[in-house]
Design a protein around this motif. Structure first.
Motif, PDB file in Angstrom:
ATOM      1  N   LEU A  19      10.938 -52.320 -21.237  1.00  0.00           N
ATOM      2  CA  LEU A  19      10.742 -51.633 -19.926  1.00  0.00           C
ATOM      3  C   LEU A  19      10.146 -50.341 -19.782  1.00  0.00           C
ATOM      4  CD1 LEU A  19      14.296 -52.584 -18.683  1.00  0.00           C
ATOM      5  CD2 LEU A  19      12.195 -53.673 -17.927  1.00  0.00           C
ATOM      6  N   CYS A  37       5.430 -57.685 -19.817  1.00  0.00           N
ATOM      7  CA  CYS A  37       6.831 -57.976 -19.744  1.00  0.00           C
ATOM      8  C   CYS A  37       6.620 -59.590 -19.972  1.00  0.00           C
ATOM      9  CB  CYS A  37       7.167 -57.776 -18.248  1.00  0.00           C
ATOM     10  SG  CYS A  37       8.057 -56.246 -18.329  1.00  0.00           S
ATOM     11  N   ASN A 313       6.116 -53.181 -12.710  1.00  0.00           N
ATOM     12  CA  ASN A 313       7.023 -53.772 -13.643  1.00  0.00           C
ATOM     13  C   ASN A 313       8.293 -54.036 -12.954  1.00  0.00           C
ATOM     14  OD1 ASN A 313       7.907 -51.102 -14.053  1.00  0.00           O
ATOM     15  ND2 ASN A 313       8.825 -51.691 -15.770  1.00  0.00           N
ATOM     16  N   VAL A 314       9.052 -54.620 -13.749  1.00  0.00           N
ATOM     17  CA  VAL A 314      10.385 -55.178 -13.263  1.00  0.00           C
ATOM     18  C   VAL A 314      11.138 -54.118 -12.588  1.00  0.00           C
ATOM     19  CG1 VAL A 314      11.493 -54.947 -15.368  1.00  0.00           C
ATOM     20  CG2 VAL A 314      12.383 -56.583 -13.539  1.00  0.00           C
ATOM     21  N   TRP A 317      10.367 -53.943  -8.925  1.00  0.00           N
ATOM     22  CA  TRP A 317      10.595 -55.144  -8.258  1.00  0.00           C
ATOM     23  C   TRP A 317      11.643 -54.886  -7.302  1.00  0.00           C
ATOM     24  CZ3 TRP A 317       9.031 -60.257 -10.889  1.00  0.00           C
ATOM     25  CH2 TRP A 317       9.277 -61.332  -9.763  1.00  0.00           C
ATOM     26  N   SER A 339       7.675 -59.535 -14.825  1.00  0.00           N
ATOM     27  CA  SER A 339       9.177 -59.591 -15.397  1.00  0.00           C
ATOM     28  C   SER A 339       9.268 -60.698 -16.568  1.00  0.00           C
ATOM     29  CB  SER A 339      10.069 -59.435 -14.369  1.00  0.00           C
ATOM     30  OG  SER A 339      10.079 -61.044 -13.758  1.00  0.00           O
ATOM     31  N   TRP A 373      16.546 -55.393 -11.320  1.00  0.00           N
ATOM     32  CA  TRP A 373      17.484 -54.945 -12.157  1.00  0.00           C
ATOM     33  C   TRP A 373      19.086 -55.537 -11.762  1.00  0.00           C
ATOM     34  CZ3 TRP A 373      16.898 -49.672 -14.716  1.00  0.00           C
ATOM     35  CH2 TRP A 373      16.155 -49.465 -15.779  1.00  0.00           C
ATOM     36  N   GLU A 376      19.297 -58.804 -13.067  1.00  0.00           N
ATOM     37  CA  GLU A 376      19.364 -58.730 -14.579  1.00  0.00           C
ATOM     38  C   GLU A 376      20.695 -58.121 -15.252  1.00  0.00           C
ATOM     39  OE1 GLU A 376      14.442 -58.678 -16.082  1.00  0.00           O
ATOM     40  OE2 GLU A 376      15.913 -56.771 -16.184  1.00  0.00           O
TER      41      GLU A 376
END
Length: 472
Positions: A19, A37, A313-314, A317, A339, A373, A376
């Motif tokens: 990350l 990613c 990137n993630v 998001w 991601s 996140w 995740e």
């Protein structure tokens, strides 16, 4: 893993993505990069499924405490104590690191409402380390030595200074965000993306070397026909270092690269916009914080400069894009994110639907703050729960770690690209790497705007790409 996004994935998760988050802000600044990613696993891994069936891995529930022994630290007949450490009040604000904690809390609240795990309820003990190494060590000692937690879960911290102590005490840490290199160095630590590094507590990665892969750059080259890209960075060491990684990955995929550097205190983004226009750059990457990105987008919109894709990137998001980029709608409409996990809008998937239902029930006020996140964080909680479930009533740390170190890749019931922690030799030659991708579209959701997934399946959006070594 280096404070950079998936680019720079030290063949971790076989190898895994890294990350992007190099924080320095006055001397702590957030860098959000975007490359690579994805996951590096053989094709056979993508037929793997979670060991435990069901949406949350709660098989075998019994009457509270019925027949359960006090089988390990933090485990009583009726309760399991888990720790969550988050840099909630870090210098960069609560939303930068807060998401995973909320996802994990929602998961365990839903689990407890269904009767817990084998008759035990889960008690989460949270700690805010304030974004400092000293604060992190204090949190770790409090949770390990005073609260006697069984394991850590879904951590998201700026400086994991307490990692050596956690590992030295053999406390499993499952599903943490790999900000920094701790999850590619210490045993007993299991980052959300997996790792194929030795993780022997000595050098990071392979004798101090990590690897970045180039699947993100390959994806945009093949999907959008892109052949040129601009990379914008601050005149600050960490930012410049990450920008150099971006450039290396782009050039390895045959891109023409325009490098732009701005002053951290007084960035001249108008000059960057003019340079991007003159170059005709199709993609735009950066090594900057959200503040800098929003300001850059405003300058691009004001100058009438349009890129095919502004790639993030993630970490970015999230629903916050709606407000962060309100002043630059054209640039926002070009935002793409990549991601190694499903998008939180993909409610057709049962695991995502369960996540959204739990968030709506327990944290309805976070609807405008939903993020990848958070999802995740839920996935990390699912991973630890499936590991604990495999132990039955005789729950021990050793049993959990056997599950975490098993050779079968794990996908959190389809939420993650398959990941594992089986040590491998340093990468050599091309490796299979996969990713998920979404684009922000103002026309989505009836004109309200939102992230729209751009791949049919993240387990089949895969490329054979090189692994480029770097030193974190």
């Amino acid at each position: 893993m280096q404070l950079s996004p998936a680019i720079g994935a030290p063949a971790t998760r076989a190898p895994a993505p890294v990350l992007a988050l190099v924080l320095v802000l006055a001397s702590a600044l957030v860098l959000a990069g975007t490359a690579g990613c994805g996951t590096r696993l053989p094709e056979s891994a993508f037929g793997a499924s979670s060991a435990t069936a069901g949406a949350t891995g709660t098989t075998g529930t019994t009457a509270a405490g019925g027949g359960n022994p006090a089988s390990d630290t933090g485990v009583t007949p009726a309760e399991i104590r888990l720790g969550v450490v988050t840099s909630l009040t870090s210098p960069v604000g609560s939303e930068v690191f807060g998401g995973p904690r909320y996802g994990a809390q929602a998961f365990f609240q839903a689990l407890n409402d269904r009767g817990g795990l084998h008759g035990r309820t889960v008690k989460l003990v949270t700690c805010d380390d304030g974004g400092s190494g000293i604060g992190n060590q204090d949190c770790v000692h409090r949770l390990v030595d005073q609260s006697h937690v069984f394991a850590f879960v879904s951590g998201s911290v700026l400086d994991y200074a307490g990692a050596p102590y956690v590992s030295g005490k053999a406390v499993p840490d499952v599903g943490g965000q790999p900000i920094g290199t701790a999850y590619d160095r210490w045993p007993h630590l299991y980052g959300i993306y997996g790792s194929s590094a030795p993780r022997d507590g000595h050098a990071v990665g392979w004798n101090g070397t990590l690897y970045q892969s180039t699947e993100v750059f390959r994806f945009f080259r093949e999907r959008l026909g892109a052949s040129s890209a601009a990379v914008v960075a601050y005149n600050q060491a960490d930012s410049a270092r990450y920008a150099a990684q971006l450039r290396a990955g782009l050039e390895a995929e045959g891109y023409r690269v325009l490098m732009q550097t701005v002053d951290f205190a007084l960035p001249n983004f108008q000059a960057v916009a003019a340079a991007v226009r003159a170059d005709g750059s199709q993609l735009l990457f950066d090594a900057m914080d959200t503040r800098g990105n929003a300001a850059l987008c405003r300058s691009l919109d004001e100058a009438g400069v349009h890129v095919t894709a502004k790639v993030t990137n993630v970490q970015n998001w999230s629903e916050a894009v709606r407000t962060d980029y309100r002043a630059s709608p054209a640039c926002r409409d070009a935002l793409w994110a990549t991601s190694s996990s499903l998008g939180y809008e993909d409610v057709g998937h049962p695991a995502v639907a369960a996540f959204r239902a739990a968030m709506a029930r327990y944290y309805p006020e976070r609807e405008p703050l939903l993020s990848a996140w958070e999802l995740e964080g839920w996935a990390g909680a699912q991973w630890l729960t499936d590991a604990m479930d495999s132990c039955g009533a005789q729950l021990t740390r050793a049993c959990v770690e056997r599950f975490m170190n098993r050779p079968e890749p794990y996908d959190a019931h389809g939420l993650l690209l398959p990941a594992s922690f089986v040590p491998q030799p340093p990468p050599s030659g091309p490796t299979r790497a996969c990713l998920n991708a979404a684009r922000w579209q103002d026309s989505a959701q009836g004109g309200r705007g939102g992230w729209v997934t751009q791949v049919e399946s993240m387990t089949t959006t895969c490329f054979d790409v090189p692994q480029l070594p770097y030193t974190p």
